[in-house]
Enzyme design. Structure first.
Site, PDB file in Angstrom:
ATOM      1  N   ASN A  43     -23.352  -0.385  22.129  1.00 15.95           N
ATOM      2  CA  ASN A  43     -24.176  -0.295  20.927  1.00 15.95           C
ATOM      3  C   ASN A  43     -25.268  -1.362  21.010  1.00 15.95           C
ATOM      4  O   ASN A  43     -25.417  -2.036  22.032  1.00 15.95           O
ATOM      5  CB  ASN A  43     -23.328  -0.411  19.659  1.00 15.95           C
ATOM      6  CG  ASN A  43     -22.642  -1.762  19.505  1.00 15.95           C
ATOM      7  OD1 ASN A  43     -23.031  -2.757  20.142  1.00 15.95           O
ATOM      8  ND2 ASN A  43     -21.626  -1.818  18.676  1.00 15.95           N
TER       9      ASN A  43
ATOM     10  N   LYS B 285      -9.774   0.641  20.253  1.00 19.97           N
ATOM     11  CA  LYS B 285     -10.856   1.460  20.787  1.00 19.97           C
ATOM     12  C   LYS B 285     -10.361   2.549  21.734  1.00 19.97           C
ATOM     13  O   LYS B 285     -10.752   3.708  21.626  1.00 19.97           O
ATOM     14  CB  LYS B 285     -11.891   0.575  21.473  1.00 19.97           C
ATOM     15  CG  LYS B 285     -12.729  -0.245  20.510  1.00 19.97           C
ATOM     16  CD  LYS B 285     -13.842  -0.967  21.210  1.00 19.97           C
ATOM     17  CE  LYS B 285     -14.672  -1.742  20.202  1.00 19.97           C
ATOM     18  NZ  LYS B 285     -15.305  -0.872  19.179  1.00 19.97           N
ATOM     19  N   GLY B 286      -9.514   2.174  22.686  1.00 20.92           N
ATOM     20  CA  GLY B 286      -9.043   3.173  23.637  1.00 20.92           C
ATOM     21  C   GLY B 286      -8.267   4.283  22.968  1.00 20.92           C
ATOM     22  O   GLY B 286      -8.480   5.473  23.247  1.00 20.92           O
TER      23      GLY B 286
ATOM     24  N   ASP C  97     -16.245   4.863  18.714  1.00 19.70           N
ATOM     25  CA  ASP C  97     -15.118   5.501  19.395  1.00 19.70           C
ATOM     26  C   ASP C  97     -15.214   7.017  19.303  1.00 19.70           C
ATOM     27  O   ASP C  97     -14.905   7.733  20.267  1.00 19.70           O
ATOM     28  CB  ASP C  97     -13.799   5.015  18.786  1.00 19.70           C
ATOM     29  CG  ASP C  97     -13.608   3.526  18.954  1.00 19.70           C
ATOM     30  OD1 ASP C  97     -14.138   2.962  19.926  1.00 19.70           O
ATOM     31  OD2 ASP C  97     -12.932   2.912  18.103  1.00 19.70           O
TER      32      ASP C  97
ATOM     33  N   ALA D 258      -2.718  -1.452  15.306  1.00 19.00           N
ATOM     34  CA  ALA D 258      -2.631  -0.978  13.928  1.00 19.00           C
ATOM     35  C   ALA D 258      -3.774  -1.611  13.144  1.00 19.00           C
ATOM     36  O   ALA D 258      -3.933  -2.830  13.140  1.00 19.00           O
ATOM     37  CB  ALA D 258      -1.294  -1.358  13.322  1.00 19.00           C
ATOM     38  N   ASP D 259      -4.585  -0.785  12.509  1.00 22.01           N
ATOM     39  CA  ASP D 259      -5.704  -1.282  11.708  1.00 22.01           C
ATOM     40  C   ASP D 259      -5.231  -1.643  10.311  1.00 22.01           C
ATOM     41  O   ASP D 259      -4.625  -0.819   9.612  1.00 22.01           O
ATOM     42  CB  ASP D 259      -6.791  -0.210  11.587  1.00 22.01           C
ATOM     43  CG  ASP D 259      -7.591  -0.036  12.851  1.00 22.01           C
ATOM     44  OD1 ASP D 259      -7.550  -0.935  13.711  1.00 22.01           O
ATOM     45  OD2 ASP D 259      -8.278   0.998  12.975  1.00 22.01           O
TER      46      ASP D 259
ATOM     47  N   GLY E 256     -11.310   5.063   7.641  1.00 18.05           N
ATOM     48  CA  GLY E 256     -10.369   4.900   8.745  1.00 18.05           C
ATOM     49  C   GLY E 256     -11.023   5.130  10.085  1.00 18.05           C
ATOM     50  O   GLY E 256     -12.221   5.404  10.195  1.00 18.05           O
TER      51      GLY E 256
ATOM     52  N   THR F 277     -25.973   3.349  21.853  1.00 14.77           N
ATOM     53  CA  THR F 277     -25.724   3.979  20.561  1.00 14.77           C
ATOM     54  C   THR F 277     -26.405   3.153  19.474  1.00 14.77           C
ATOM     55  O   THR F 277     -26.359   1.923  19.478  1.00 14.77           O
ATOM     56  CB  THR F 277     -24.227   4.134  20.285  1.00 14.77           C
ATOM     57  OG1 THR F 277     -23.576   2.856  20.380  1.00 14.77           O
ATOM     58  CG2 THR F 277     -23.596   5.074  21.307  1.00 14.77           C
ATOM     59  N   LEU F 278     -27.038   3.864  18.527  1.00 11.44           N
ATOM     60  CA  LEU F 278     -27.946   3.224  17.576  1.00 11.44           C
ATOM     61  C   LEU F 278     -27.548   3.472  16.123  1.00 11.44           C
ATOM     62  O   LEU F 278     -28.404   3.467  15.233  1.00 11.44           O
ATOM     63  CB  LEU F 278     -29.373   3.745  17.815  1.00 11.44           C
ATOM     64  CG  LEU F 278     -29.925   3.562  19.230  1.00 11.44           C
ATOM     65  CD1 LEU F 278     -31.206   4.363  19.410  1.00 11.44           C
ATOM     66  CD2 LEU F 278     -30.158   2.081  19.519  1.00 11.44           C
TER      67      LEU F 278
END
Length: 307
Positions: free
Chosen positions: A185, A41-42, A254, A13-14, A289, A221-222
């Site tokens: 990243n 992440k998953g 993600d 939970a964020d 979010g 990823t940039l």
């Protein structure tokens, strides 16, 4: 017909706090806003892949609490099929997310809870599902042993494997050799290779270092600069898309990985799949979010047509 995507990872939970800056140790400051929502992440990648049109199974552990209810509701709305081990002796994970108001940049602390107990036995229980997938994805928020075992099962079955090496951690060459694709990243690429990524040239060096350690191809990823794809035959820079003003970057990686997995499962070539992932991420950062920011397939297709 698109193949199935299986993702091993964490739900948390964020708890997101927006403020002008982070407090110093011992200091209390007033924030501008607070939001509670689904993350990990998953789980975010599973939601992104499903929203982008993929058929997605997500392997994880949950406690028995309101955050677990939030997880199941989130997956149901996105169309993710959960493969959950319930752990009544632990709690469903949570994350502290600080978002800098002026830039949308973030800093995160994760307490994975029950998902921190994902075991090799949990993975073995899902071996048939993993082996039957078209694409398998994992990260490094759950125990390394579980991720390594799942990658081993997938590779033995000829499943295309994606490792998003986040958060950055030491990874053995044996584990990297199981990865068709690695998607760090800039900071994660530096953490794994020791090469600071500051521009396209250094991103290429870091990607080449990953390939030299056994990865089939590396995609660095940039952020606002898109992504750099590198394999034994080509290096291609794919720019980000202008989908609108940046609101929050928390779920961008993600979103990229979920979009990438869906595109590959549908049979897109790697460069087209990276472009699809960049479009997915470019839309996600225009919204607050993590899981709630993931775009629909119609939105991604519209942005790709617009270019």
């Amino acid at each position: 017909m698109a193949g199935t995507i299986v993702i091993l990872g964490v739900f948390v939970a964020d708890t997101a706090y927006r403020a002008q800056r982070q407090p110093r140790m011992g200091e209390t400051i007033l924030g501008n806003s607070f939001a509670l929502g689904p993350g990990g992440k998953g789980s975010n990648q599973a939601v992104a892949a499903a929203r982008a049109g993929g058929t997605v199974h997500f392997i994880t552990r949950l406690g028995v609490d309101p955050f677990a209810d939030m997880a199941r509701d989130t997956w149901a709305r996105a169309g993710v099929v959960p493969q959950v081990t319930v752990d009544p002796d632990s709690y469903t994970g949570a994350a502290y997310i600080f978002v800098e108001e002026a830039t949308g940049n973030n800093a995160i602390i994760i307490a994975p809870g029950a998902a921190g107990r994902i075991s090799v036995a949990d993975v073995d229980a899902q071996a048939e599902r993993i082996a039957g997938a078209s694409v398998f994805v994992t990260q490094l928020e759950q125990p390394m042993e579980a991720a390594h075992r799942a990658l081993t099962i997938a590779r033995a079955a000829g499943v295309r494997t994606i490792l998003n090496p986040a958060p950055a951690a030491p990874i053995s060459d044996a584990m990297l050799a199981l990865c068709d694709i690695a998607t760090p990243n800039e900071s994660e690429a530096e953490g794994i290779t020791g090469i600071a990524v500051t521009d396209l040239a250094s991103a290429k060096r870091a990607a080449a270092a990953l390939c030299a350690r056994g990865v089939g191809c590396a995609i660095v990823t940039l952020g606002e600069n898109g992504a750099l794809y590198h394999d034994a035959t080509q290096t291609v820079h794919i720019p980000a898309f202008n989908a609108g003003p940046v609101v929050e970057t928390t779920g961008a990686g993600d979103a990229f990985n979920g979009g990438l997995a869906t595109a590959l499962a549908e049979g897109m070539d790697p460069i087209a799949a990276v472009r699809f992932g960049c479009a997915t991420a470019s839309i996600s950062v225009t919204r607050p979010g993590t899981a709630p920011s993931m775009p629909s397939r119609a939105e991604i297709d519209a942005l790709l047509r617009r270019g």
